[in-house]
Design a protein around this motif. Structure first.
Motif, PDB file in Angstrom:
ATOM      1  N   PHE A  39       0.836  -1.213   0.000  1.00  0.00           N
ATOM      2  CA  PHE A  39       0.000   0.000   0.000  1.00  0.00           C
ATOM      3  C   PHE A  39       0.867   1.256   0.000  1.00  0.00           C
ATOM      4  O   PHE A  39       0.527   2.250  -0.633  1.00  0.00           O
ATOM      5  CB  PHE A  39      -0.941   0.016   1.212  1.00  0.00           C
ATOM      6  CG  PHE A  39      -2.135  -0.895   1.076  1.00  0.00           C
ATOM      7  CD1 PHE A  39      -3.145  -0.622   0.174  1.00  0.00           C
ATOM      8  CD2 PHE A  39      -2.251  -2.024   1.873  1.00  0.00           C
ATOM      9  CE1 PHE A  39      -4.262  -1.456   0.052  1.00  0.00           C
ATOM     10  CE2 PHE A  39      -3.352  -2.865   1.770  1.00  0.00           C
ATOM     11  CZ  PHE A  39      -4.356  -2.576   0.858  1.00  0.00           C
ATOM     12  N   THR A  40       1.989   1.226   0.718  1.00  0.00           N
ATOM     13  CA  THR A  40       2.888   2.380   0.784  1.00  0.00           C
ATOM     14  C   THR A  40       3.564   2.624  -0.566  1.00  0.00           C
ATOM     15  O   THR A  40       3.654   3.767  -1.024  1.00  0.00           O
ATOM     16  CB  THR A  40       3.954   2.165   1.880  1.00  0.00           C
ATOM     17  OG1 THR A  40       3.279   1.992   3.135  1.00  0.00           O
ATOM     18  CG2 THR A  40       4.901   3.342   1.974  1.00  0.00           C
ATOM     19  N   ALA A  41       4.021   1.553  -1.204  1.00  0.00           N
ATOM     20  CA  ALA A  41       4.699   1.681  -2.499  1.00  0.00           C
ATOM     21  C   ALA A  41       3.743   2.137  -3.600  1.00  0.00           C
ATOM     22  O   ALA A  41       4.150   2.850  -4.519  1.00  0.00           O
ATOM     23  CB  ALA A  41       5.340   0.351  -2.884  1.00  0.00           C
ATOM     24  N   PHE A  42       2.481   1.728  -3.502  1.00  0.00           N
ATOM     25  CA  PHE A  42       1.492   2.023  -4.547  1.00  0.00           C
ATOM     26  C   PHE A  42       0.244   2.633  -3.904  1.00  0.00           C
ATOM     27  O   PHE A  42      -0.783   1.964  -3.756  1.00  0.00           O
ATOM     28  CB  PHE A  42       1.155   0.756  -5.336  1.00  0.00           C
ATOM     29  CG  PHE A  42       2.366   0.093  -5.933  1.00  0.00           C
ATOM     30  CD1 PHE A  42       3.076   0.697  -6.962  1.00  0.00           C
ATOM     31  CD2 PHE A  42       2.814  -1.131  -5.453  1.00  0.00           C
ATOM     32  CE1 PHE A  42       4.193   0.093  -7.505  1.00  0.00           C
ATOM     33  CE2 PHE A  42       3.933  -1.743  -5.997  1.00  0.00           C
ATOM     34  CZ  PHE A  42       4.622  -1.135  -7.015  1.00  0.00           C
ATOM     35  N   PRO A  43       0.293   3.913  -3.504  1.00  0.00           N
ATOM     36  CA  PRO A  43      -0.807   4.533  -2.760  1.00  0.00           C
ATOM     37  C   PRO A  43      -2.131   4.628  -3.522  1.00  0.00           C
ATOM     38  O   PRO A  43      -3.175   4.815  -2.894  1.00  0.00           O
ATOM     39  CB  PRO A  43      -0.265   5.917  -2.398  1.00  0.00           C
ATOM     40  CG  PRO A  43       0.905   6.149  -3.287  1.00  0.00           C
ATOM     41  CD  PRO A  43       1.432   4.808  -3.684  1.00  0.00           C
ATOM     42  N   ALA A  44      -2.127   4.469  -4.825  1.00  0.00           N
ATOM     43  CA  ALA A  44      -3.384   4.483  -5.571  1.00  0.00           C
ATOM     44  C   ALA A  44      -4.169   3.183  -5.361  1.00  0.00           C
ATOM     45  O   ALA A  44      -5.338   3.100  -5.719  1.00  0.00           O
ATOM     46  CB  ALA A  44      -3.130   4.704  -7.061  1.00  0.00           C
ATOM     47  N   THR A  45      -3.524   2.179  -4.768  1.00  0.00           N
ATOM     48  CA  THR A  45      -4.216   0.936  -4.419  1.00  0.00           C
ATOM     49  C   THR A  45      -4.933   1.183  -3.100  1.00  0.00           C
ATOM     50  O   THR A  45      -4.295   1.373  -2.071  1.00  0.00           O
ATOM     51  CB  THR A  45      -3.221  -0.236  -4.287  1.00  0.00           C
ATOM     52  OG1 THR A  45      -2.524  -0.380  -5.526  1.00  0.00           O
ATOM     53  CG2 THR A  45      -3.935  -1.531  -3.958  1.00  0.00           C
ATOM     54  N   GLN A  46      -6.265   1.199  -3.153  1.00  0.00           N
ATOM     55  CA  GLN A  46      -7.068   1.515  -1.981  1.00  0.00           C
ATOM     56  C   GLN A  46      -7.459   0.273  -1.191  1.00  0.00           C
ATOM     57  O   GLN A  46      -7.607   0.315   0.025  1.00  0.00           O
ATOM     58  CB  GLN A  46      -8.317   2.287  -2.396  1.00  0.00           C
ATOM     59  CG  GLN A  46      -7.970   3.596  -3.041  1.00  0.00           C
ATOM     60  CD  GLN A  46      -9.143   4.196  -3.798  1.00  0.00           C
ATOM     61  OE1 GLN A  46     -10.221   3.619  -3.883  1.00  0.00           O
ATOM     62  NE2 GLN A  46      -8.914   5.369  -4.362  1.00  0.00           N
ATOM     63  N   LYS A  47      -7.660  -0.839  -1.915  1.00  0.00           N
ATOM     64  CA  LYS A  47      -7.995  -2.084  -1.230  1.00  0.00           C
ATOM     65  C   LYS A  47      -7.505  -3.267  -2.056  1.00  0.00           C
ATOM     66  O   LYS A  47      -7.333  -3.172  -3.276  1.00  0.00           O
ATOM     67  CB  LYS A  47      -9.489  -2.191  -0.928  1.00  0.00           C
ATOM     68  CG  LYS A  47     -10.393  -2.235  -2.146  1.00  0.00           C
ATOM     69  CD  LYS A  47     -11.850  -2.273  -1.707  1.00  0.00           C
ATOM     70  CE  LYS A  47     -12.789  -2.171  -2.903  1.00  0.00           C
ATOM     71  NZ  LYS A  47     -14.197  -2.190  -2.496  1.00  0.00           N
ATOM     72  N   ILE A  48      -7.289  -4.363  -1.340  1.00  0.00           N
ATOM     73  CA  ILE A  48      -6.846  -5.599  -1.975  1.00  0.00           C
ATOM     74  C   ILE A  48      -7.818  -6.689  -1.568  1.00  0.00           C
ATOM     75  O   ILE A  48      -8.010  -6.948  -0.370  1.00  0.00           O
ATOM     76  CB  ILE A  48      -5.407  -5.972  -1.567  1.00  0.00           C
ATOM     77  CG1 ILE A  48      -4.433  -4.877  -2.025  1.00  0.00           C
ATOM     78  CG2 ILE A  48      -5.021  -7.333  -2.146  1.00  0.00           C
ATOM     79  CD1 ILE A  48      -3.005  -5.060  -1.539  1.00  0.00           C
ATOM     80  N   GLN A  49      -8.444  -7.298  -2.544  1.00  0.00           N
ATOM     81  CA  GLN A  49      -9.336  -8.418  -2.285  1.00  0.00           C
ATOM     82  C   GLN A  49      -8.470  -9.664  -2.277  1.00  0.00           C
ATOM     83  O   GLN A  49      -7.915 -10.052  -3.305  1.00  0.00           O
ATOM     84  CB  GLN A  49     -10.438  -8.464  -3.348  1.00  0.00           C
ATOM     85  CG  GLN A  49     -11.323  -7.242  -3.249  1.00  0.00           C
ATOM     86  CD  GLN A  49     -12.338  -7.145  -4.368  1.00  0.00           C
ATOM     87  OE1 GLN A  49     -12.147  -7.672  -5.451  1.00  0.00           O
ATOM     88  NE2 GLN A  49     -13.432  -6.450  -4.101  1.00  0.00           N
ATOM     89  N   LEU A  50      -8.345 -10.269  -1.110  1.00  0.00           N
ATOM     90  CA  LEU A  50      -7.403 -11.351  -0.875  1.00  0.00           C
ATOM     91  C   LEU A  50      -8.139 -12.674  -0.703  1.00  0.00           C
ATOM     92  O   LEU A  50      -9.087 -12.758   0.077  1.00  0.00           O
ATOM     93  CB  LEU A  50      -6.591 -11.036   0.386  1.00  0.00           C
ATOM     94  CG  LEU A  50      -5.598 -12.071   0.857  1.00  0.00           C
ATOM     95  CD1 LEU A  50      -4.422 -12.172  -0.113  1.00  0.00           C
ATOM     96  CD2 LEU A  50      -5.089 -11.718   2.237  1.00  0.00           C
TER      97      LEU A  50
END
Length: 188
Positions: free
Chosen positions: A155-166
């Motif tokens: 999330f820190t490296a790619f701040p445009a990623t708001q959520k990850i469906q895992l």
């Protein structure tokens, strides 16, 4: 192991349908939809082998989805690829677990891979909505020490990623979880 990872989406299909039904606020509720800000991650811990498969719209990681033509765009694509080539800096794995990367595969039309064609043979849609797929395999000398997966570095490296469906299969069974920058850790 690869068969196990490929079976994960089928094993968790009921959960996927449930998550899609609960997601009334979004135009694309399904895990298979291309939605900016949302990435998908499959994780399988089987014995000493950990596999992670990340799928994300290029917009989340690079900031655009068009073919890189300017020097600045090409530099951005190269920088993101370099980041993705260092998964131990993106996925927080307990050092005590002794996980080392044994295999990696990165794919995206932006990396020069040929885009997949739509069912009608038109690949224009793929250029408008480029994705990045990253598959990592690790061998862990002490997998019992791998209690959680910390996605905060991602999330820190790619701040445009708001959520990850895992979707995760581990010693505790299978589960489907949504991680966010505020809640980035997932228990195995």
């Amino acid at each position: 192991m690869r068969r196990l990872l490929l079976a994960l989406p089928i094993a968790l299909l009921p959960l996927t349908v449930a998550l899609a039904h609960d997601d009334h606020d979004h135009e694309h509720g399904s895990l298979g939809a291309h939605e900016h800000g949302v990435a998908r991650l499959n994780a399988v811990l089987d014995g000493q082998t950990l596999e992670l498969e990340l799928q994300s719209p290029a917009m989340n990681l690079i900031g655009f989805e068009h073919a890189a033509s300017s020097d600045a765009d090409k530099a951005k694509v190269a920088a993101v690829r370099k980041q993705l080539e260092q998964p131990l800096s993106l996925f927080g794995l307990a050092k005590a677990a002794g996980c080392t990367e044994t295999d990696r595969k990165l794919e995206s039309p932006l990396f020069g891979d040929a885009p997949a064609k739509d069912d009608d043979g038109d690949d224009e849609h793929d250029h408008d909505h480029s994705e990045i797929h990253a598959h990592y395999q690790f061998t862990c000398t002490a997998p019992e020490k791998l209690a959680q997966l910390d996605l905060k570095p991602l999330f820190t490296a790619f701040p445009a990623t708001q959520k990850i469906q895992l979707q995760l299969i581990g010693p505790s069974g299978q589960q489907g979880i949504e991680a966010t920058a505020a809640k980035p850790s997932v228990k195995f």
